[in-house]
Design a protein around this motif. Sequence first.
Motif: not given
Length: 506
Positions: A298-307
Amino acid sequence: MHHLSHFARITPDKVAVRFLESGEAFSFSQLEREANRAANALLRLGLERNGCIVLCIENSPDLLLLALGAQRIGLYYVLASTRLSASDFSYITRDSMASVAIVSSACMSADAASSLDLGGARRIGIGFADSAMERWETHFLAAPDGLPPMPAPGREMLYSSGTTGRPKGVRKPPFEGAFDAVDNRNAAVARSFALDASSVYLSTSPLYHSAPNRFLSAAIHAGATSIVMAKFDAERALAAIGQFGCTHSLWVPTMFHRLLRLDTEVHNRYSTASMTHAVHGAAPCPVHVKQAMIDWWGPVLHEYYSGTEGIGATAISSREWLQHKGSVGRATDGILHILDDAGRELPPGETGNVHFESDAQFAYWNDPAKTRAATSPQGWRSFGDIGHLDSDGYLYLTDRKDFVIVSGGVNIYPQEIEDVLLQDPRVADAAVFGVPNDEYGEEIKAVIQPARPDFTGPAVAEALKARCRELLGSLKVPRSIDFESDFPRHATGKLYKKLLRDRYLA
């Protein structure tokens, strides 16, 4: 958001952390006492505020307690990968100017730990059978469990994973104020992902990496219960979600790939209904993999981009991603800019170097040249990635700058070729990079880890080339395809692409 000490007072008997495989668990009051014990043991070693220690330890109570202890006596603590070579472990210990290095017998460099050049750092072992080094257990058990005198906030010093060269250190200015003040970074994680005392967090990754370290810290100081895996296993992770009712978790795309490859019967055996925030980052997630995970969970994925550098960040929810497939989101920290190689800003839709404009203080430790290389003429910083923005400000990553293939004067981005190859069920993993070509400068080489031992050979290679030709055009077809039974990887499962490429360049 509060602090561990707060929850040790108000929910002393609640489980703060459970180590999945061993079953060892700590309540908030126990974790508080043992963190104090670790802090006092470190002080007895002669460490002083703003001093530095190196911790090369697998996911275990020892690592967690040492980190928590360092956090309350004003120390810098370097979280070193247990997969470091002896040479890199020696380099990091000397480069960080650490006065103490604590290393587990489970580390790759353990055999050489007693004889390495550590620049004068005192070496202490965990789990070693012989007496070649001092034993951390002896120091720890002899220390009191009360709050150490003159507590002060410490912080981690992190090194990049070194996928494109020698690990690069990042040491930020020391924290000021009370040791139990709220860490704004923990508060930001809790706020972004609705993490609170009712949450159950599944930690899937090595804690020496930046994001897993941060998310576990945020969970503890938010009063949540954390389930820590010693090592990732796809079915074991699914079982843990169902068994403990996990609401939050942290992943890398390789883990999703392994989850999806489990048999349907295994998928159906476990419930993931409790999961509300499956957070992922560290590497671009192929569109077909993320779509399959959303279809399943379901729509529970949360993506980030950092470092590790902490110069900026983006984020995107599942619902946003379904409207902007392939994006890693809009900026949540800093302002995004796409620049060409001359430092000129590019309009939406054009591919260039990804930079963040922010007030974050940043410099690579002891390496001004690398700091300059990561800084644009405007003073904006880069993680070293290439990508573009769409008209709504969503960022799409194309590849690491270091892996761009230049063939006949044309830039070719390996990631899009890898994504096509990974869609084939015969492919467990794929790596694409450039190798020398006398006429064109570089040519495209693909290396495939087959899903089964019989998915190899010239016929499979030609079929994969045909697939690339059909979906990407003739310019992006690998000139040659090799097969390897396994790839060099970090403990998260993330491909160590530089090491694989170096084999072929050699």
